[in-house]
Write a protein that holds these residues in place. Structure first.
Motif, PDB file in Angstrom:
ATOM      1  N   GLU A  16       0.982  -1.524   0.200  1.00 52.31           N
ATOM      2  CA  GLU A  16      -0.236   0.094   0.101  1.00 52.31           C
ATOM      3  C   GLU A  16       0.565   1.380   0.136  1.00 52.31           C
ATOM      4  OE1 GLU A  16      -4.081   1.754   2.127  1.00 52.31           O
ATOM      5  OE2 GLU A  16      -2.896   0.172   3.227  1.00 52.31           O
ATOM      6  N   SER A  19       1.962   1.980  -3.158  1.00 53.65           N
ATOM      7  CA  SER A  19       0.758   2.627  -4.020  1.00 53.65           C
ATOM      8  C   SER A  19       0.607   3.611  -3.806  1.00 53.65           C
ATOM      9  CB  SER A  19       0.241   1.846  -3.892  1.00 53.65           C
ATOM     10  OG  SER A  19       0.087   0.004  -4.549  1.00 53.65           O
ATOM     11  N   TYR A  48      -2.016  -1.133  -6.824  1.00 49.94           N
ATOM     12  CA  TYR A  48      -3.284  -1.235  -5.703  1.00 49.94           C
ATOM     13  C   TYR A  48      -4.539  -2.051  -6.513  1.00 49.94           C
ATOM     14  CZ  TYR A  48      -3.616   2.951  -2.993  1.00 49.94           C
ATOM     15  OH  TYR A  48      -3.369   3.816  -2.213  1.00 49.94           O
ATOM     16  N   GLN A  64      -8.528  -1.627 -10.943  1.00 50.94           N
ATOM     17  CA  GLN A  64      -7.903  -1.397 -12.067  1.00 50.94           C
ATOM     18  C   GLN A  64      -6.201  -1.901 -13.175  1.00 50.94           C
ATOM     19  OE1 GLN A  64      -5.916   1.075  -9.964  1.00 50.94           O
ATOM     20  NE2 GLN A  64      -7.605   0.321  -9.429  1.00 50.94           N
ATOM     21  N   THR A 172      -4.699   4.838   2.228  1.00 46.77           N
ATOM     22  CA  THR A 172      -5.020   5.175   1.572  1.00 46.77           C
ATOM     23  C   THR A 172      -6.011   6.090   1.281  1.00 46.77           C
ATOM     24  OG1 THR A 172      -4.836   2.475   0.486  1.00 46.77           O
ATOM     25  CG2 THR A 172      -6.322   3.849  -0.564  1.00 46.77           C
TER      26      THR A 172
END
Length: 205
Positions: A16, A19, A48, A64, A172
Motif C-alpha cells: 500500500e 502504491s 493497487y 485497476q 489510501t
C-alpha cells in the motif's frame, strides 16, 4: 509485501505504501500534462489492484486492470491524439458530452453494483460500483485531456476517502484526501491551458 507495518500512528503494509507514492507521482505529472504520468498510472494500478484484492474491493481491483489498458491508450492519445497527429490539447466537453458522461456513469453504476452484489462477497457493492464507474469515466476523460475529468475526480476522491476509512485502508484514505487537493490544482492549471488553447484557436480563425 502484505505484512503489517506501523506508520504515523496507523497500520499499513509495504504494498500500500509503494502504491501510495506511485499514485502521488502519477497525479502530479498529470497536472503538469507530462505523458510520463501514464507510466506511473500503469505501475500504480498494478500494485493497487493487489491492495484492493486483499480488502475485498473487487470493483476497484477490476478497475485497476481496466486502468492499465486505458493508460496505455491515454499515453498514445496524449502524444499523438490530435487530428493532425500532434500532442493532444486540453479541451472542454460540450453539452452533449456532459449528458453522455452522466448517462455512462449511471449505467456503469447499475451494472457494476448488480455484478458485485451477485457474484462477489463484497460488503459495499453499491459504493464500490458507483465509485468504480465514476473512476472509469474520469480516466477516459483524462485520456482525452478533457478539463472536466478533474470535476469527476474531485467528487470521486471525496467519496473514496469515506470508503477507504470504512475499509481501514488509512494510508489510501489519506492519499485520496490529498488527491482532492491535487485535483483542484489540476482543474485550475488545466483551465488556464484550455482558455489559452481556445484563444489561440480564435486567433487562427
Amino acid at each position: 509485501m502484505n505484512q503489517a507495518i506501523a506508520l504515523l500512528g496507523f497500520v499499513t503494509n509495504p504494498l500500500e505504501l509503494v502504491s501510495f507514492v506511485l499514485a502521488l507521482c502519477n497525479v502530479a505529472l498529470n497536472i503538469r500534462q507530462s505523458h510520463w504520468a501514464w507510466l506511473f498510472a500503469i505501475v500504480s494500478s498494478a500494485t493497487y489492484g493487489m491492495v484492493f484484492f486483499h480488502s475485498r474491493l473487487y470493483g476497484d481491483m477490476g478497475l485497476q486492470l481496466v486502468f492499465i489498458v486505458v493508460s496505455a491508450w491515454g499515453w498514445y492519445q496524449w502524444l499523438r491524439g490530435a487530428a493532425n497527429g500532434a500532442q493532444l490539447p486540453v479541451t472542454r466537453l460540450a453539452g452533449r458530452g456532459w449528458a453522455l458522461a452522466g448517462a455512462g456513469w449511471l449505467l456503469g453504476f447499475a451494472v457494476l453494483a448488480w455484478f458485485l452484489q451477485t457474484y462477489t462477497d463484497t460488503d459495499v457493492p453499491r459504493a464500490d460500483g458507483f465509485l468504480t464507474a465514476g473512476s472509469l469515466l474520469g480516466q477516459l476523460l483524462l485520456s482525452r485531456k478533457k478539463l472536466e475529468n478533474w470535476h469527476i475526480w474531485i467528487v470521486v476522491d471525496v467519496l473514496y476517502v469515506g470508503l477507504y476509512l470504512y475499509k481501514n485502508l488509512m494510508l489510501t484514505a489519506i492519499l485520496y484526501a490529498v488527491f482532492v487537493v491535487m485535483a483542484a490544482l489540476g482543474l485550475r492549471a488545466w483551465k488556464g491551458a484550455a482558455d489559452g488553447a481556445a484563444a489561440d484557436a480564435m486567433v487562427l480563425k
